[in-house]
Design an enzyme around this catalytic site. Structure first.
Site, PDB file in Angstrom:
ATOM      1  N   ASN A 157       0.839  -1.191   0.000  1.00  0.00           N
ATOM      2  CA  ASN A 157       0.000   0.000   0.000  1.00  0.00           C
ATOM      3  C   ASN A 157       0.875   1.241   0.000  1.00  0.00           C
ATOM      4  O   ASN A 157       2.015   1.170   0.413  1.00  0.00           O
ATOM      5  CB  ASN A 157      -0.899  -0.008   1.238  1.00  0.00           C
ATOM      6  CG  ASN A 157      -2.052  -0.968   1.058  1.00  0.00           C
ATOM      7  OD1 ASN A 157      -2.829  -0.812   0.131  1.00  0.00           O
ATOM      8  ND2 ASN A 157      -2.149  -1.963   1.900  1.00  0.00           N
ATOM      9  N   THR A 198      -8.522  -0.906   5.569  1.00  0.00           N
ATOM     10  CA  THR A 198      -7.571  -0.066   6.283  1.00  0.00           C
ATOM     11  C   THR A 198      -8.109   0.496   7.593  1.00  0.00           C
ATOM     12  O   THR A 198      -7.349   0.800   8.492  1.00  0.00           O
ATOM     13  CB  THR A 198      -7.166   1.119   5.391  1.00  0.00           C
ATOM     14  OG1 THR A 198      -8.358   1.739   4.913  1.00  0.00           O
ATOM     15  CG2 THR A 198      -6.343   0.642   4.221  1.00  0.00           C
TER      16      THR A 198
ATOM     17  N   GLY B 104      -2.094   1.821   8.925  1.00  0.00           N
ATOM     18  CA  GLY B 104      -2.383   1.150   7.665  1.00  0.00           C
ATOM     19  C   GLY B 104      -2.689   2.235   6.656  1.00  0.00           C
ATOM     20  O   GLY B 104      -3.156   3.309   7.009  1.00  0.00           O
ATOM     21  N   CYS B 105      -2.361   1.974   5.411  1.00  0.00           N
ATOM     22  CA  CYS B 105      -2.604   3.007   4.420  1.00  0.00           C
ATOM     23  C   CYS B 105      -4.081   3.058   4.087  1.00  0.00           C
ATOM     24  O   CYS B 105      -4.788   2.085   4.232  1.00  0.00           O
ATOM     25  CB  CYS B 105      -1.794   2.724   3.176  1.00  0.00           C
ATOM     26  SG  CYS B 105      -0.061   2.950   3.498  1.00  0.00           S
ATOM     27  N   VAL B 106      -4.532   4.226   3.634  1.00  0.00           N
ATOM     28  CA  VAL B 106      -5.958   4.405   3.382  1.00  0.00           C
ATOM     29  C   VAL B 106      -6.390   3.754   2.086  1.00  0.00           C
ATOM     30  O   VAL B 106      -5.624   3.622   1.197  1.00  0.00           O
ATOM     31  CB  VAL B 106      -6.332   5.884   3.359  1.00  0.00           C
ATOM     32  CG1 VAL B 106      -6.588   6.342   4.766  1.00  0.00           C
ATOM     33  CG2 VAL B 106      -5.240   6.694   2.737  1.00  0.00           C
TER      34      VAL B 106
END
Lengths: 410, 106
Positions: A157, A198, B104-106
């Protein structure tokens, strides 16, 4: 004459020139947009191609059709941005000067960055669906695939459209049901995230839906390499996942132009203020859409809300007023979940996706974080809205900033 | 917000055991958390990564650097990071360095 120069005629850049051509005085401002490609892809449609719901023809139109009269369009590749000289050099030798520059060069998939993906088995047992060619090749493969273990893997990500992998795996569940071979198919989603999504509340809701659909999530899976001959992907910690069919969401990176110009971070995204989209390094460069290194989803809806906020702000800025911190990171995504149903999530920098109704409290018509047929029809209608309203920079009857009304906490 | 005593010092931690105030951190705390994570002795290479993360976090408004930022910034490969901090290096280093959990990435 003053010059507004826009690099990239994708979703964000196209919306910018449409909006600004209406708002800026044509006697005072030249607007130029540069892009090396002729075709505008409706990228949300790529998801439907592998399952035969859309074909290539459904997702392509000429970029030119969406550039308004009064905007100069140059089909060329930008070689380097020289911010100290306020100019951009093109690979064809031409140099373009600007008063203000909008970088909207987006993000791209880089399967070549992960060893093993683009070798002997590429588009044989390893596919992607983030390019039209990849999606079409996968559609052809799935038409005759007899079943086995399908592993969907997100390499790293951030990625463009973080909900697309979930949609893919849920549509796969539906597709194999329809074909009568769901019993023959094992569906596995290997993600670097700690869960299905996420953000915690959405991750819980979506995790439960995946479980009901008998889709297994392997969290915190960080791929180091694929071993195409042995049909397995290998984690940096040497654990392995075997597959019969691997669908990869490759590493995403910003355009190489950004690296050549020395303007990017380690993934070629341009650092920008997350509320004004002004470059952190230069006060006459803005970064819109996926090209920006800001903590919001890389998605068309985000670009749309950002352009809404930015365009008003830009008019203030050129009048000598300060920029207001108006953009709140608003994202709004339909999540197709198969069987003619879908979900919707609506969130921003501060508020994670929550259950409820959208846009009208208690009424909807769309339900947040719950599967419904209405959400599916919203998603299917969206293609028309994209081509006819969104890209042309017209106002949608929705506020650019996120609203808490209709939402309830987890 | 809970507090706990690490290496003789009372520090604030969240419910996942990450320290919430990087200023409360010191090297003795790092050694003790590392031991909890199964790393008996911190080597020079491990310290290099920890020090980098502390410095990077100061530039990232207190956020922990991502795995890619660590590899780009230190020259240590991802593979090596997994051997230095087995099973989830970004998270493990963040805890040892007294930083927040990597988002955490979006």
């Amino acid at each position: 004459m003053k010059q507004l120069l826009v690099l990239g005629a994708g979703t964000a850049g196209t919306m910018v020139v449409n909006r600004m051509r209406r708002l800026l005085d044509a006697e005072e401002w030249m607007i130029t947009i540069v892009d090396p490609h002729e075709i505008h892809y409706y990228q949300p449609g790529f998801l439907f191609i592998p399952f035969g719901m859309y074909s290539r023809n459904d997702v392509v139109k000429p970029k030119r059709d969406f550039i308004p009269i009064g905007v100069e369009m140059i089909k060329a590749e930008a070689d380097v941005i020289e911010p100290e000289q306020n100019r951009v050099k093109l690979t064809n030798g031409r140099t373009l000067s600007y008063d203000f520059l909008v970088i909207a060069t987006g993000t791209q998939t880089r399967p070549e960055e992960t060893p093993g993906l683009m070798e002997s088995e590429w588009q044989r047992s390893i596919f992607d669906f983030y390019t039209v060619d990849g999606a079409v090749a996968l559609a052809k493969h799935l038409r005759t695939w007899q079943g086995g273990r399908l592993v969907l893997n997100v390499v790293e990500n951030p990625i463009k459209c973080p909900v697309a992998p979930l949609e893919f795996i849920m549509l796969a569940d539906w597709f194999f049901h329809e074909r009568g071979i769901r019993d023959e198919v094992e569906l596995i989603y290997a993600t670097p995230l700690p869960g299905a999504f996420t953000k915690p509340v959405a991750s819980r809701y979506l995790g439960e839906i995946l479980e009901r659909k008998n889709i297994k999530v392997i969290p915190e899976f960080l791929i180091e390499r694929a071993e195409p001959d042995d049909k397995k992907i290998v984690h940096y910690d040497e654990s392995e996942v075997e597959y019969d069919l691997l669908v990869t969401v490759p590493l995403n990176m910003g355009d190489d132009l950004i690296a050549r110009s020395g303007l990017g971070d380690e993934l070629n995204y341009v650092p920008a203020d997350k509320h004004t989209l002004l470059s952190k390094a230069h006060d006459n460069i803005f970064v819109l859409g996926d090209a920006a290194a800001i903590p919001t989803s890389k998605a068309g809806s985000v670009a749309h809300y950002a352009v809404d906020c930015w365009s008003e702000n830009f008019l203030r800025y050129i009048d000598g007023l300060e920029l207001l911190p108006t953009f709140d990171g608003h994202a709004n995504c339909f999540i197709e979940s198969g069987f003619d149903k879908g979900l919707l999530i609506d969130f921003n920098y501060d508020v994670e996706p929550l259950p409820g109704h959208f846009p009208l409290p208690g009424v909807g018509p769309f339900s947040l974080l719950q599967e419904s047929e209405m959400n599916h029809w919203g998603k299917m209608m969206f293609r028309w809205i994209y081509w006819n309203t969104l890209l042309k920079g017209k106002e949608l009857p929705l506020p650019a900033r996120m609203s808490m009304s209709g939402k309830r906490s987890g | 917000m809970a507090t706990r005593t690490i290496a003789g010092k009372e520090v604030q931690v969240n419910d996942e055991g990450f320290m919430t105030d990087p200023a409360e951190w010191n090297k003795e705390i790092a050694v003790e958390i590392a031991a909890e994570e199964g790393l008996a002795e911190l080597t020079e290479s491990q310290w290099k990564v920890i020090d980098f993360c502390r410095a990077a976090s100061a530039d990232l408004n207190g956020k922990s650097p991502t795995l890619r930022q660590i590899t780009t910034g230190t020259g240590v490969t991802t593979k090596e990071l997994f051997s230095l901090f087995p099973k989830g290096p970004a998270k493990k280093v963040a805890r040892i360095a007294g930083l927040g959990k990597p988002e955490g990435c979006v």
